[in-house]
Design a protein around this motif. Structure first.
Motif: not given
Length: 130
Positions: A4-6, A44-45, A51-54
């Motif tokens: 799904d995502h990083g 974001l893609t 990509l997930e930014l936390i």
């Protein structure tokens, strides 16, 4: 099961979104604040990869300089590593390591976002051998 995502932790969500969208060409999808768990995050893609930014709320994040073997990192395939090098230079993004090459197999380089999260670009020189 499907990937799904990083995700990367960042000091400032707005600054990180600007870096990824303006310098690397990511597309902004959405952002949310989850005060009950102390996080702000954005998705974001980039060419189908998410990509997930936390950013943590109420705590200071002090990233550390990465060391070899530069893990974890996100890797993106390219068909022109020289164009990647030029894009990084034009955007003032220093190369952390590389370009490296295994003759006849691959060329790659590592670089960082402002929060020391490591990204890689790779070109496979012989896709038939993979």
């Amino acid at each position: 099961m499907a990937y799904d995502h990083g995700a990367f932790r960042v000091r400032n969500l707005d600054d990180a979104i600007r870096f990824y969208t303006e310098k690397l060409g990511f597309q902004f999808l959405f952002r949310h604040e989850a005060a009950e768990i102390g996080e702000r995050y954005a998705f974001l893609t980039y060419q189908g990869a998410r990509l997930e930014l936390i950013e943590t709320i109420g705590t200071v994040y002090e990233p550390v300089m990465p060391e070899r073997p530069y893990c974890p990192h996100l890797c993106f395939e390219t068909d022109d590593i020289d164009a990647v090098i030029q894009m990084l230079q034009q955007n003032g993004i220093p190369i952390l390591n590389g370009p490296n090459e295994i003759p006849g197999s691959e060329r790659w380089l590592y670089f960082m976002d402002p929060d020391y999260n490591v990204l890689e670009y790779i070109i496979w020189l012989n896709k038939d051998a993979q």
